[in-house]
Motif scaffolding. Sequence first.
Motif, mmCIF file in Angstrom:
data_model
loop_
_atom_site.group_PDB
_atom_site.id
_atom_site.type_symbol
_atom_site.label_atom_id
_atom_site.label_comp_id
_atom_site.label_asym_id
_atom_site.label_seq_id
_atom_site.Cartn_x
_atom_site.Cartn_y
_atom_site.Cartn_z
ATOM 1 N N UNK A 179 8.050 6.413 -9.034
ATOM 2 C CA UNK A 179 7.430 5.333 -9.809
ATOM 3 C C UNK A 179 8.412 4.766 -10.834
ATOM 4 N N UNK A 180 9.208 5.643 -11.468
ATOM 5 C CA UNK A 180 10.233 5.172 -12.404
ATOM 6 C C UNK A 180 11.231 4.264 -11.674
ATOM 7 N N UNK A 213 0.829 -1.208 0.000
ATOM 8 C CA UNK A 213 0.000 0.000 0.000
ATOM 9 C C UNK A 213 0.864 1.259 0.000
ATOM 10 N N UNK A 214 1.901 1.273 0.838
ATOM 11 C CA UNK A 214 2.797 2.433 0.883
ATOM 12 C C UNK A 214 3.538 2.611 -0.434
ATOM 13 N N UNK A 215 3.923 1.482 -1.052
ATOM 14 C CA UNK A 215 4.635 1.522 -2.331
ATOM 15 C C UNK A 215 3.770 2.171 -3.408
ATOM 16 N N UNK A 216 2.496 1.768 -3.458
ATOM 17 C CA UNK A 216 1.590 2.293 -4.474
ATOM 18 C C UNK A 216 1.272 3.766 -4.210
ATOM 19 N N UNK A 217 1.053 4.122 -2.946
ATOM 20 C CA UNK A 217 0.770 5.514 -2.597
ATOM 21 C C UNK A 217 1.929 6.414 -2.995
ATOM 22 N N UNK A 218 3.162 5.965 -2.690
ATOM 23 C CA UNK A 218 4.342 6.756 -3.052
ATOM 24 C C UNK A 218 4.493 6.858 -4.565
ATOM 25 N N UNK A 219 4.185 5.757 -5.275
ATOM 26 C CA UNK A 219 4.285 5.771 -6.744
ATOM 27 C C UNK A 219 3.248 6.707 -7.350
ATOM 28 N N UNK A 220 2.045 6.714 -6.798
ATOM 29 C CA UNK A 220 1.011 7.616 -7.298
ATOM 30 C C UNK A 220 1.366 9.080 -7.050
ATOM 31 N N UNK A 221 2.138 9.328 -5.980
ATOM 32 C CA UNK A 221 2.457 10.697 -5.601
ATOM 33 C C UNK A 221 3.694 11.267 -6.254
ATOM 34 N N UNK A 234 -2.665 4.831 -10.377
ATOM 35 C CA UNK A 234 -3.056 5.785 -11.413
ATOM 36 C C UNK A 234 -2.372 5.429 -12.732
ATOM 37 N N UNK A 235 -3.003 5.820 -13.846
ATOM 38 C CA UNK A 235 -2.432 5.511 -15.154
ATOM 39 C C UNK A 235 -1.074 6.185 -15.329
ATOM 40 N N UNK A 236 -0.936 7.427 -14.855
ATOM 41 C CA UNK A 236 0.341 8.136 -14.985
ATOM 42 C C UNK A 236 1.448 7.400 -14.235
ATOM 43 N N UNK A 237 1.144 6.899 -13.028
ATOM 44 C CA UNK A 237 2.144 6.153 -12.254
ATOM 45 C C UNK A 237 2.493 4.841 -12.946
#
Length: 306
Positions: free
Chosen positions: A174-175, A161-169, A205-208
């Motif tokens: 995310x890269x 969950x933290x990984x995805x939240x950080x990637x979305x932000x 998110x699609x951008x992430x």
Amino acid sequence: MDQNVLLFLLYILLFLLGMGVMSGGMHHLLGNKMRRTLQRAANTPMKGLLIGTLASMLLQSSSAVTIITVGLIGARAIRFSQSVGIILGANIGTTLTGEIAALPLGSMHFLFFGLGLLLMCLPNRKLFSIGSFSFGLGCLFASMHGFSSLAEPLTQSPFIRDLIVDANGSMFYAVLVGVLFSAIIQSSAATILVCMGFLDHQILSLAAAIAIMFGSNIGTCLTTYIASLGAGKEARWTAYTHILFNVLSVVLFLPFIYFLSDLSLAIAGSEKVALAHTSVIFNLITALVSVPLAGPYGRWVERKRL
């Protein structure tokens, strides 16, 4: 270990098994022909681009194509300048996996499994190779179904969950996630399929997801670099070029990631298909932009560095 995380790892292994079996089947059918084609026909960057694209579409592995290229350079069968176009094309062909995975085929993996096992039991080498490809395709669709079903339960893990939240932000973060994940599993296609599973449930998110896809292109360069060690200076420069091309491509496109996200979503209609289309667009544009520079760059390296 959490049961969902364990299942997630098993689905990754299933996907890698499928890709290995698919690649092996196509290699038995076309491997020697592919080597001869790479050796004879890649005398211009554009021809190299087309050959590298076709080869990676058939073998479904940009790493396999670049490793074959490194081997040919190490054996002095082709020059470094001939390899640049092949490297540019190698990333394009593997985007076919994402496009296939985005197709709404439901439970068709059972059909591919059954057909593959049947053909693999027949005493004919060509039919065995075709069966291997079909079985591998079944593994690909089965793992895609698994990633999708596990996406929501996996987010119950605090780490995920933290990984995805950080990637979305953060697109830069995310890269990095894409680089590390694909470097570990050595498959940009598997990385994209995992992202598709999270996109299905609107967790990522699609951008992430696009940023992670960008990073996955860099992470898969590790195999080529390892293969180039001990294969001579020209082979090492092939690996360096592969890394340089993928890093510069990400740097070039990262500022436009939200524009790409909106454009691909407008074209595709769904985020999963949009990610597959963006992978094609990204790799195609970066390769075509680089082709005019491939010849001068290859000759400069041969003249100044080799």
